[in-house]
Design a protein around this motif. Sequence first.
Motif, PDB file in Angstrom:
ATOM      1  N   CYS A  11       0.837  -1.198   0.000  1.00  0.00           N
ATOM      2  CA  CYS A  11       0.000   0.000   0.000  1.00  0.00           C
ATOM      3  C   CYS A  11       0.873   1.249   0.000  1.00  0.00           C
ATOM      4  N   CYS A  41      -0.524   3.370   3.485  1.00  0.00           N
ATOM      5  CA  CYS A  41      -0.163   2.991   4.856  1.00  0.00           C
ATOM      6  C   CYS A  41       1.047   2.058   4.899  1.00  0.00           C
ATOM      7  N   SER A  53       1.501  -0.980   4.349  1.00  0.00           N
ATOM      8  CA  SER A  53       1.427  -2.389   4.756  1.00  0.00           C
ATOM      9  C   SER A  53       1.360  -3.286   3.520  1.00  0.00           C
ATOM     10  N   CYS A  83      -5.572  -2.713  -0.518  1.00  0.00           N
ATOM     11  CA  CYS A  83      -4.859  -2.923   0.735  1.00  0.00           C
ATOM     12  C   CYS A  83      -5.821  -3.515   1.768  1.00  0.00           C
ATOM     13  N   CYS A 105      -6.161  -0.848   4.934  1.00  0.00           N
ATOM     14  CA  CYS A 105      -6.897   0.423   4.876  1.00  0.00           C
ATOM     15  C   CYS A 105      -7.828   0.519   3.670  1.00  0.00           C
TER      16      CYS A 105
HETATM   17 ZN   LIG Z   1      -3.157   0.635   3.221  1.00  0.00          ZN
END
Ligand SMILES: [Zn+2]
Lengths: 284, 114
Positions: free
Chosen positions: B73, B76, B78, B89, B92
Amino acid sequence: MCNTCGCNITPGNRSLVMAEKPKKGVTTVSVLQNLLSQNNHQAEHNRSHFDEHKVLVINLMSSPGSGKTALLEATIKRLRESLKIAVIEGDLETENDTKRIQAQGVPAYQITTGTACHLDAHLVHNALHHLALEGLDLLFIENVGNLVCPASFDLGHHRNVVLLSVTEGDDKPAKYPVMFRAADLMLISKTDLLPFLDDFSSQKAEQNLHNLANDAPVIEFSSKDGKGMDIWITWLQAEIDQYQALLLNQQTQHPKVQQDGELLHVQPGNTKFYPVSHKAVHTS
Amino acid sequence: MHELSLCDDLLGQVVAIAAQHKAESVESITVKIGALAGVEPMLLESAFSLIKVGTVAEQAQFIMQTAPVIVRCRKCDSQSEVAANYLLCSACQSNDTTLISGDELILASVALCV
Ligand SMILES: [Zn+2]
Ligand SMILES: Nc1nc2c(ncn2[C@@H]2O[C@H](COP(=O)(O)OP(=O)(O)OP(=O)(O)O)[C@@H](O)[C@H]2O)c(=O)[nH]1
Ligand SMILES: [Mg+2]
Ligand SMILES: [Zn+2]
Ligand SMILES: [Zn+2]
């Protein structure tokens, strides 16, 4: 693709490279070569031909019968006074599409090789021996009608346009993620038929596209009633302008396909660009 | 069925590597294929078994590794393993993601008898 600089090592395959255990009498050679590397080399070669002649090349892909040739006919009618256009046809069985394009007064060359389910960079290079690039502004390649494999083959073109006709259903981007992930533009075609269908939603089709992390613009289009024509022409013109600007900076344009390894290489030419706002595209 | 033409390239690469290392035969080849590569692994394998006949790779075992579809992502940062047609993602829900695994179509390694 090269095997010396390590550009083929991605987070996805690193563990594999590290995990080789030697056995007696057997040497394991790490290769990390893309299976499409021959095609990709040829494609880069094709792209340099196109760039040398400053011609923007657009690869049209869709299911059989989604309206690719009809889109080309309408586009040529509209642009033939202002732009020099040519078409490479991947209709492998008949000459119908080539004749339809030639009837519009522009050069068209048909690739006639067997029963291949997709075009590849070598076929396109052969076609270039029969089609003069000098003076062209825009070259369309109408790929074989097939939502499965054409997306995997770089032809050396600059932009992917994927058609989705309303009769196919709005779930196609979810069913054919390889194809729709590669779209630089999704054209929802045959929208004149929408009144006869109760279950096609352009918003859903677009949502399915966005679920592929692809925020390419979406245009609703009909070659029967002319809907979306102006937006499509605006997109094309903006792509030509952007491409020409890149050429002035010694850069080129790549279609939206990220393959392994390429992710680690910066492609300065591959910038995203939105000629029309999403809002403008969707009001209808 | 473009798996057959891909296989031609694959075999060419394998044969070239075998020659380079003066190998007597090829014991196995390992390819890595992601769900977003646009290739049907079973078709690739059966195509390979057809065209390897009569080459240095005739006895080669075809080892196929699938690559998981993983996105990172940009919002964020991740990483999530996701379905091939849902590249958002997981943390989020942003669709501003980069694919970091899943579209591989790679000849990863070749085991040679020398
Ligand atoms: Zn994310
Ligand atoms: N109603 C309607 N029909 C269309 C439209 N565009 C194309 N068609 C019809 O759909 C059929 C297929 O159109 P083509 O343009 O030949 O489609 P194609 O994608 O080039 O087809 P292949 O090259 O065979 O894959 C023809 O009968 C067209 O008249 C449209 O915008 N509206
Ligand atoms: Mg056609
Ligand atoms: Zn050439
Ligand atoms: Zn194919």
